[in-house]
Design a protein around this motif. Structure first.
Motif, PDB file in Angstrom:
ATOM      1  N   LEU A 101       0.858  -1.192   0.000  1.00  0.00           N
ATOM      2  CA  LEU A 101       0.000   0.000   0.000  1.00  0.00           C
ATOM      3  C   LEU A 101       0.891   1.238   0.000  1.00  0.00           C
ATOM      4  O   LEU A 101       1.897   1.283   0.697  1.00  0.00           O
ATOM      5  CB  LEU A 101      -0.879   0.001   1.261  1.00  0.00           C
ATOM      6  N   GLN A 102       0.521   2.229  -0.807  1.00  0.00           N
ATOM      7  CA  GLN A 102       1.311   3.455  -0.878  1.00  0.00           C
ATOM      8  C   GLN A 102       0.696   4.511   0.024  1.00  0.00           C
ATOM      9  O   GLN A 102      -0.530   4.570   0.172  1.00  0.00           O
ATOM     10  CB  GLN A 102       1.353   3.967  -2.326  1.00  0.00           C
ATOM     11  N   ASP A 111      -2.848   6.272  -0.389  1.00  0.00           N
ATOM     12  CA  ASP A 111      -3.898   5.385  -0.912  1.00  0.00           C
ATOM     13  C   ASP A 111      -4.961   5.161   0.162  1.00  0.00           C
ATOM     14  O   ASP A 111      -4.665   5.188   1.350  1.00  0.00           O
ATOM     15  CB  ASP A 111      -3.321   4.002  -1.249  1.00  0.00           C
ATOM     16  N   HIS A 142     -10.910  10.274  -1.541  1.00  0.00           N
ATOM     17  CA  HIS A 142     -10.498   9.381  -2.628  1.00  0.00           C
ATOM     18  C   HIS A 142     -11.617   9.239  -3.660  1.00  0.00           C
ATOM     19  O   HIS A 142     -11.658   8.271  -4.399  1.00  0.00           O
ATOM     20  CB  HIS A 142     -10.119   8.013  -2.046  1.00  0.00           C
TER      21      HIS A 142
END
Ligand SMILES: [Zn+2]
Length: 337
Positions: A30-31, A34, A77
């Motif tokens: 996972l970045q 995100d 998001h």
């Protein structure tokens, strides 16, 4: 009220909860930036692996990957219209993993803060907050969560709004705040304040306590603060694996598995019944925590000196409950410096 968590609490002395969600997901790729909740749909195998990591390490309870699952958080998001889907599937994957275990494992539907500041300080109204928490709660319920799990809260208004939403969803719940600001939450709540707040709710939580915050020593001081209020309710301690430090541009937690084992045993001695980790806590930490809880005999409530001798110094001089640590004073001291 009969539910899986109450039943488990009647049959075991201590419930081992899970560790970090973020730290584990970052390790899976996972970045930063995100939304982890999108992985419930886009990478379900990784979310199953996250849950299985806790169960295989000996956890009796794990949180779903839905911490940022309110519309307010998902809006960052552009996924605010996917609250039902992302939360339901996060809980369904949890149900699937828990039901495969050879012992009772509780699926706790994680609900984090909205990220917005509530009235009167901010602009989010009570009604809007209740509506967002209710939407998330219904989806976690539909996905099969045994209990709802409010965590990392700092404002009493937000704690109360979530409680109201959970009663609308007719779900049992647990709630923790993050005491990360010199023993208080960011909004100034102390351990004794929270112990009092839960008793004023029409639908009090099954258990309450602290999560995240700063180091393992500090959270135990907070647990002692709850216990000092004489609460009859089970207490939750989900502390970070050590103190966060910046190393090579990312946050690193320096707590070893051995330290977290020691923390778990001391959390139990301090009065906690549901014990887990938070940021930085990986399956190897959970294994040592399970081992410590299963093998170390219970001891008397630890003193502050015993806590710092075993787990390291506190990050602030007091737990925020005395005059010494009133916020005005801290501000004055900071201004003078
Ligand atoms: Zn944390």
């Amino acid at each position: 009220m009969t539910n899986a968590l109450s039943t488990l609490l009647e049959t075991v002395d201590v419930v081992l909860a899970d560790g970090a969600t973020g730290t584990n997901l970052f390790a899976m790729g996972l970045q930063s930036g995100d939304a982890p909740e999108l992985w419930n749909v886009d990478a379900p195998d990784k979310i199953r692996a996250l849950y299985e990591g806790s169960v295989n390490a000996g956890s009796d309870l794990f949180l779903t990957n839905t911490f940022g699952g309110t519309a307010a958080r998902l809006k960052l998001h552009e996924a605010q219209n996917r609250v039902s889907e992302l939360n339901r599937i996060g809980a369904e994957l949890g149900r699937e993993v828990a039901d495969k275990a050879d012992r009772p494992v509780i699926v706790a539907g994680s609900v984090g803060p909205t990220g917005e500041i509530m009235e009167p300080v901010g602009t989010l109204s009570h009604a809007e907050a209740v509506e967002m928490f209710h939407e998330q709660a219904e989806a976690l319920k539909a996905g099969g969560a045994d209990v709802l799990w409010l965590e990392t809260i700092s404002a009493p208004e937000e704690f109360r709004a979530a409680a109201e939403a959970f009663s609308m969803a007719d779900m049992p719940w647990c709630g923790t705040m993050s005491f990360d600001t010199a023993g208080r939450t960011m909004m100034g709540v102390t351990s004794s304040d929270l112990a009092n707040i839960v008793e004023t709710l029409p639908n009090p939580p099954l258990a309450f306590g602290a999560n995240c915050g700063t180091g393992a020593s500090d959270i135990l001081r907070t647990i002692l603060g709850f216990a000092a209020q004489g609460t009859e309710r089970p207490l939750i301690s989900k502390g970070n694996a050590g103190i966060p430090k910046y190393v090579d541009g990312h946050i690193h937690y320096d707590g070893t598995p051995e330290l977290m084992g020691q923390y778990a045993a001391m959390a139990r001695d301090a009065g906690a019944t549901i014990i887990g980790g938070c940021c930085g806590t990986m399956p190897e930490h959970l294994r040592k925590m399970r081992e410590a809880l299963d093998t170390q005999p219970g001891r008397e409530r630890p003193t502050l000196d015993q806590i710092t001798d075993a787990l390291g110094p506190f990050t602030s001089p007091s737990d925020g409950t005395g005059d010494q640590a009133a916020p005005e004073r801290r501000t004055r001291r900071r201004r003078r410096a």
